[in-house]
Scaffold this motif. Structure first.
Motif, PDB file in Angstrom:
ATOM      1  N   TRP A 171       0.836  -1.064   0.173  1.00  0.00           N
ATOM      2  CA  TRP A 171      -0.003  -0.082   0.014  1.00  0.00           C
ATOM      3  C   TRP A 171       0.927   1.183   0.047  1.00  0.00           C
ATOM      4  O   TRP A 171       2.201   1.058   0.435  1.00  0.00           O
ATOM      5  N   ALA A 172       0.363   2.390  -0.483  1.00  0.00           N
ATOM      6  CA  ALA A 172       1.055   3.445  -0.558  1.00  0.00           C
ATOM      7  C   ALA A 172       1.266   4.299   0.985  1.00  0.00           C
ATOM      8  O   ALA A 172       0.648   3.643   1.853  1.00  0.00           O
ATOM      9  N   ALA A 173       2.468   4.638   0.830  1.00  0.00           N
ATOM     10  CA  ALA A 173       3.096   5.004   2.460  1.00  0.00           C
ATOM     11  C   ALA A 173       1.827   6.055   3.240  1.00  0.00           C
ATOM     12  O   ALA A 173       1.837   6.278   4.395  1.00  0.00           O
ATOM     13  N   ASP A 174       0.939   6.831   2.439  1.00  0.00           N
ATOM     14  CA  ASP A 174       0.042   7.679   2.848  1.00  0.00           C
ATOM     15  C   ASP A 174      -1.248   7.031   2.777  1.00  0.00           C
ATOM     16  O   ASP A 174      -2.201   7.794   3.131  1.00  0.00           O
ATOM     17  N   ASP A 175      -1.411   5.650   2.725  1.00  0.00           N
ATOM     18  CA  ASP A 175      -2.785   4.901   2.733  1.00  0.00           C
ATOM     19  C   ASP A 175      -3.076   5.218   3.873  1.00  0.00           C
ATOM     20  O   ASP A 175      -2.532   4.979   5.354  1.00  0.00           O
ATOM     21  N   VAL A 176      -4.430   5.692   4.250  1.00  0.00           N
ATOM     22  CA  VAL A 176      -5.037   6.065   5.653  1.00  0.00           C
ATOM     23  C   VAL A 176      -5.177   4.916   6.677  1.00  0.00           C
ATOM     24  O   VAL A 176      -5.151   4.873   7.776  1.00  0.00           O
ATOM     25  N   GLU A 177      -5.233   3.573   5.710  1.00  0.00           N
ATOM     26  CA  GLU A 177      -5.436   2.265   6.426  1.00  0.00           C
ATOM     27  C   GLU A 177      -4.174   1.815   7.003  1.00  0.00           C
ATOM     28  O   GLU A 177      -4.362   0.918   8.112  1.00  0.00           O
ATOM     29  N   ASN A 178      -3.074   2.353   6.685  1.00  0.00           N
ATOM     30  CA  ASN A 178      -1.542   1.541   7.387  1.00  0.00           C
ATOM     31  C   ASN A 178      -1.634   1.351   8.813  1.00  0.00           C
ATOM     32  O   ASN A 178      -1.481   0.591   9.525  1.00  0.00           O
ATOM     33  N   ALA A 179      -2.057   2.842   9.404  1.00  0.00           N
ATOM     34  CA  ALA A 179      -2.026   2.889  10.982  1.00  0.00           C
ATOM     35  C   ALA A 179      -2.693   1.876  11.608  1.00  0.00           C
ATOM     36  O   ALA A 179      -2.421   1.109  12.387  1.00  0.00           O
ATOM     37  N   ALA A 180      -4.021   1.710  11.244  1.00  0.00           N
ATOM     38  CA  ALA A 180      -5.181   0.926  11.946  1.00  0.00           C
ATOM     39  C   ALA A 180      -4.698  -0.755  11.680  1.00  0.00           C
ATOM     40  O   ALA A 180      -4.822  -1.344  12.528  1.00  0.00           O
ATOM     41  N   ARG A 181      -4.357  -0.914  10.390  1.00  0.00           N
ATOM     42  CA  ARG A 181      -3.977  -2.223  10.009  1.00  0.00           C
ATOM     43  C   ARG A 181      -2.686  -2.522  10.619  1.00  0.00           C
ATOM     44  O   ARG A 181      -2.713  -3.867  11.261  1.00  0.00           O
ATOM     45  N   THR A 182      -1.599  -1.891  11.020  1.00  0.00           N
ATOM     46  CA  THR A 182      -0.602  -2.275  11.653  1.00  0.00           C
ATOM     47  C   THR A 182      -0.727  -2.376  13.215  1.00  0.00           C
ATOM     48  O   THR A 182      -0.372  -3.351  13.932  1.00  0.00           O
ATOM     49  N   THR A 183      -1.712  -1.336  13.901  1.00  0.00           N
ATOM     50  CA  THR A 183      -2.064  -1.490  15.216  1.00  0.00           C
ATOM     51  C   THR A 183      -2.945  -3.069  15.448  1.00  0.00           C
ATOM     52  O   THR A 183      -2.590  -3.463  16.547  1.00  0.00           O
TER      53      THR A 183
END
Ligand SMILES: C[S@@+](CC[C@H](N)C(=O)[O-])C[C@H]1O[C@@H](n2cnc3c(N)ncnc32)[C@H](O)[C@@H]1O
Length: 359
Positions: A171-183
């Motif tokens: 996913w792109a570094a600025d994908d808004v889902e990245n943080a939630a997915r990682t948590t």
């Protein structure tokens, strides 16, 4: 895979990850390797014709990395911070600094890699270093897979249970889902780490039948080599400990560590019995019973083969376009074993790279 794969190999040692990448059959190159151990670098250069950068990784700058335009990182950082011997100091251990520095540099790079492959000891999955790595990769849009694998799961008669992280940017570094997915991923803790994947359940028993017989890794002509004999005085010193002794007919060997071949005979790797093969003995309480059994160390060649390096004794390191592992004559047997004990199983790496990283 769209672009050619250009790898950087960090903590390169004798190049286990380079051989693994090459054996995976994925087309690509290793543009640069990094390690501060001069013996390891001499071996690396001998075989690959590339002298690794010997600067401590802790002091690399983004430009030192960006200039290679690499899209794949191969890493096998020191394991001591995650072991009892290293007091489990984790990211507080000086020896973790190189890895932490790379993690901190990742978001600042112009060329963030697309693939990351990391090898370490079991227990790395419980560390703060791993949390920091997964967090950083997740935030940058990587999909992370982690597993614990031993070569015995692939029919190799050597136990070397290791942790692997295999990550690919999805996913792109600025994908808004990245943080939630990682948590969500990190909330699973070490449960996220696959235990019987992707090569099936580990063969736990020393008596278990392995697909490739140990005898096929052993060179019986080495039985007579004086420098491989375990000194009697070292055997007799250990009165109350069990020796790990195998025969060519045994199913498995244990993990070879960097102490292998020294007088530190316990826990550093299996010893080979070459005489009176009907006697099965571990020497507990009476090490003198071992003296007639022709106990010797596995040789560097045999350990290299058990680690599935493409070993080649001859001097010319490159033949038929592949790289082989040979040791320059300047390295002693003990130094060779030390480097091999620090290395890894090339077959496991190749299979993980082929089937997971580039699947
Ligand atoms: C576990 S070994 C990796 C061995 C390698 N995978 C192989 O196949 O031989 C870790 C390596 O990292 C190197 N190393 C440790 N800390 C380092 C640092 N801060 N900078 C550069 N190299 C480092 C050590 O010299 C050692 O060769």
């Amino acid at each position: 895979m769209d672009d050619p794969v250009v790898c950087l190999e960090f903590f390169s040692g004798i190049g286990g990850l380079h051989y693994g990448f090459e054996q995976s059959g994925i087309p690509g190159t290793v543009a640069m390797a990094f390690d501060m151990n001069e013996n390891a670098n001499t071996v690396y250069e001998h075989n690959f014709g590339l002298r690794p950068n010997n600067r401590a990784i802790d002091y690399l700058e983004t430009a030192d990395i960006d200039k290679y335009s690499a899209n794949c990182w191969l890493l096998s950082p020191p394991c001591q911070p995650y072991t009892r011997g290293g007091k489990y100091l984790d990211d507080e251990d000086d020896r973790a600094r190189g890895l932490i520095h790379l993690i901190e540099m990742l978001p600042k790079l112009r060329n963030v890699p697309r693939y990351v492959f990391l090898e370490n000891v079991m227990n790395f999955e419980n560390s703060q270093s791993r949390t920091r790595l997964v967090e950083t990769l997740g935030t940058l849009g990587f999909e992370v897979n982690e597993c614990l694998v031993s070569p015995v799961q692939m029919g190799v008669p050597n136990n070397r249970l290791r942790y692997f992280l295999i990550a690919q940017r999805r996913w792109a570094a600025d994908d808004v889902e990245n943080a939630a997915r990682t948590t969500k991923y990190l909330a699973r803790g070490a449960d996220a780490v696959h235990k019987d994947w992707p090569f099936g359940p580990a063969v736990k028993s020393i008596d278990a039948v392995c697909a490739i017989p140990l005898s096929s890794y052993i060179d019986a002509s080495l039985d007579a080599v004086e420098s491989l004999r375990v000194p009697q005085s070292a055997i007799l010193k250990r009165q109350r400990l069990e020796f790990d002794i195998v025969r060519a007919s045994s199913a498995q060997t244990s993990t070879f560590t960097k102490s292998y071949g020294s007088r530190n005979l316990i826990g550093s790797g299996s010893l080979l019995q070459t005489r009176n093969l009907d006697v099965v003995e571990n020497g507990f309480g009476a090490p003198e019973r071992l003296l007639d059994l022709g106990i010797r160390f596995f040789s560097p060649k045999e350990v290299a083969l058990l680690h599935h390096f493409p070993y080649r004794a001859a001097d010319s390191p490159v033949a038929d376009g592949r790289h082989y592992l040979g040791f320059p004559a300047s390295l002693t047997q003990r130094q060779q074993l030390q480097l091999l004990g620090n290395s890894l199983n090339v077959k496991v790496v190749a299979e993980l790279i082929r089937h997971i990283l580039f699947a």
